[in-house]
Design a protein around this motif. Structure first.
Motif, PDB file in Angstrom:
ATOM      1  N   MET A  17       0.915  -1.279   0.205  1.00  0.00           N
ATOM      2  CA  MET A  17      -0.012   0.059  -0.145  1.00  0.00           C
ATOM      3  C   MET A  17       0.873   1.317  -0.169  1.00  0.00           C
ATOM      4  O   MET A  17       1.742   1.346   0.627  1.00  0.00           O
ATOM      5  CB  MET A  17      -0.889  -0.015   1.200  1.00  0.00           C
ATOM      6  N   ALA A  18       0.464   2.315  -0.899  1.00  0.00           N
ATOM      7  CA  ALA A  18       1.445   3.316  -0.919  1.00  0.00           C
ATOM      8  C   ALA A  18       1.373   4.257   0.413  1.00  0.00           C
ATOM      9  O   ALA A  18       0.278   4.219   1.009  1.00  0.00           O
ATOM     10  CB  ALA A  18       0.655   4.394  -2.093  1.00  0.00           C
ATOM     11  N   GLU A  19       2.365   4.568   0.665  1.00  0.00           N
ATOM     12  CA  GLU A  19       2.612   5.787   1.945  1.00  0.00           C
ATOM     13  C   GLU A  19       1.647   7.027   1.783  1.00  0.00           C
ATOM     14  O   GLU A  19       2.148   7.647   0.758  1.00  0.00           O
ATOM     15  CB  GLU A  19       4.063   5.784   2.407  1.00  0.00           C
ATOM     16  N   LEU A  20       0.936   7.466   2.651  1.00  0.00           N
ATOM     17  CA  LEU A  20       0.263   8.800   2.532  1.00  0.00           C
ATOM     18  C   LEU A  20       1.265   9.605   3.127  1.00  0.00           C
ATOM     19  O   LEU A  20       2.008   9.585   3.992  1.00  0.00           O
ATOM     20  CB  LEU A  20      -0.838   8.719   3.141  1.00  0.00           C
ATOM     21  N   THR A  21       1.423  10.885   2.447  1.00  0.00           N
ATOM     22  CA  THR A  21       1.861  11.989   3.039  1.00  0.00           C
ATOM     23  C   THR A  21       0.702  12.789   4.202  1.00  0.00           C
ATOM     24  O   THR A  21      -0.318  12.223   4.073  1.00  0.00           O
ATOM     25  CB  THR A  21       2.069  13.078   2.101  1.00  0.00           C
TER      26      THR A  21
ATOM     27  N   LEU B  16      -6.457  14.855   3.745  1.00  0.00           N
ATOM     28  CA  LEU B  16      -7.496  14.755   2.537  1.00  0.00           C
ATOM     29  C   LEU B  16      -8.296  13.765   2.951  1.00  0.00           C
ATOM     30  O   LEU B  16      -9.644  13.591   2.789  1.00  0.00           O
ATOM     31  CB  LEU B  16      -6.904  14.728   1.274  1.00  0.00           C
ATOM     32  N   ALA B  17      -7.902  12.513   3.338  1.00  0.00           N
ATOM     33  CA  ALA B  17      -8.379  11.354   3.546  1.00  0.00           C
ATOM     34  C   ALA B  17      -9.443  11.340   4.747  1.00  0.00           C
ATOM     35  O   ALA B  17     -10.533  11.140   4.768  1.00  0.00           O
ATOM     36  CB  ALA B  17      -7.652  10.030   3.877  1.00  0.00           C
ATOM     37  N   GLU B  18      -8.899  12.110   5.712  1.00  0.00           N
ATOM     38  CA  GLU B  18      -9.791  12.340   6.938  1.00  0.00           C
ATOM     39  C   GLU B  18     -11.065  13.271   6.513  1.00  0.00           C
ATOM     40  O   GLU B  18     -12.181  12.983   7.010  1.00  0.00           O
ATOM     41  CB  GLU B  18      -9.163  13.168   8.123  1.00  0.00           C
ATOM     42  N   VAL B  19     -10.768  14.395   5.713  1.00  0.00           N
ATOM     43  CA  VAL B  19     -11.929  15.122   5.650  1.00  0.00           C
ATOM     44  C   VAL B  19     -13.088  14.420   4.833  1.00  0.00           C
ATOM     45  O   VAL B  19     -14.232  14.685   4.754  1.00  0.00           O
ATOM     46  CB  VAL B  19     -11.907  16.633   4.963  1.00  0.00           C
TER      47      VAL B  19
ATOM     48  N   ALA C  17      -5.140   4.129  -1.384  1.00  0.00           N
ATOM     49  CA  ALA C  17      -4.727   4.291   0.022  1.00  0.00           C
ATOM     50  C   ALA C  17      -5.482   5.533   0.689  1.00  0.00           C
ATOM     51  O   ALA C  17      -5.684   5.289   1.856  1.00  0.00           O
ATOM     52  CB  ALA C  17      -3.118   4.656   0.073  1.00  0.00           C
ATOM     53  N   ILE C  18      -5.738   6.465  -0.128  1.00  0.00           N
ATOM     54  CA  ILE C  18      -6.637   7.673   0.542  1.00  0.00           C
ATOM     55  C   ILE C  18      -7.911   6.991   0.835  1.00  0.00           C
ATOM     56  O   ILE C  18      -8.462   7.438   1.758  1.00  0.00           O
ATOM     57  CB  ILE C  18      -6.584   8.925  -0.519  1.00  0.00           C
TER      58      ILE C  18
END
Ligand SMILES: [Fe+2]
Length: 162
Positions: A1-5, A11-14, A68-69
């Motif tokens: 799985m790609a690592e998120l910045t 962005l994923a949380e909102v 991933a997002i």
């Protein structure tokens, strides 16, 4: 799985909160019988759907990070929904529902502010467009939920049995 910045994680949380907000507005709508209050919730739901759509579009345009997002968003949605289910038990009424909504909307405002702040350094145009659109809407959601909570509180008999 790609690592998120960090920017992508926020962005994923909102996005996850916008998904959870659709469930919350639905649940709370079931707890109120005032039409004007119900229609406010419907409008919030429509805007949460549009928020989800716009966040997903931004996520899709990030190379290889979309999955991933979306997965991180799913996790956030799950946590927020769990919080709602804990807070709003079987005996919850409309006022309880709107107290929960004030917390949820304040949480959304806070998360959008953090994303906007992070993007001050990153300067990514799609994100600044997104936060510029979403932040005023979330601030309005918070003030509307607060007003509805106070309206419902004003209609309560303070001495009736809770
Ligand atoms: Fe909202």
């Amino acid at each position: 799985m790609a690592e998120l910045t960090t920017l992508e994680e926020k962005l994923a949380e909102v996005l996850g909160l916008a998904q959870a907000a659709q469930k919350a507005t639905e649940k709370v709508e079931g707890l109120v019988d005032d039409d004007s209050v119900a229609s406010k919730l419907q409008q919030m739901r429509t805007e949460a759907e549009e928020t989800e759509r716009r966040c997903t579009e931004v996520a899709e345009n990030r190379n290889g990070k979309k999955t991933a997002i979306l997965e991180k968003a799913q996790e956030t949605k799950g946590e927020a929904t769990e919080m709602m289910d804990t807070y709003l038990g079987d005996d919850a009424d409309g006022l309880d529902g709107f107290e929960f909504m004030t917390m949820a909307e304040a949480g959304e405002v806070g998360h959008w502010m953090v994303l906007a702040k992070l993007n001050e350094q990153a300067g990514e145009e799609p994100i600044s467009e997104l936060t510029g659109w979403a932040l005023p809407i979330q601030e309005r959601h918070f003030s509307e939920t607060k007003e509805c909570a106070l309206q419902l509180a004003g209609e309560k008999d303070p001495y009736e049995e809770a």
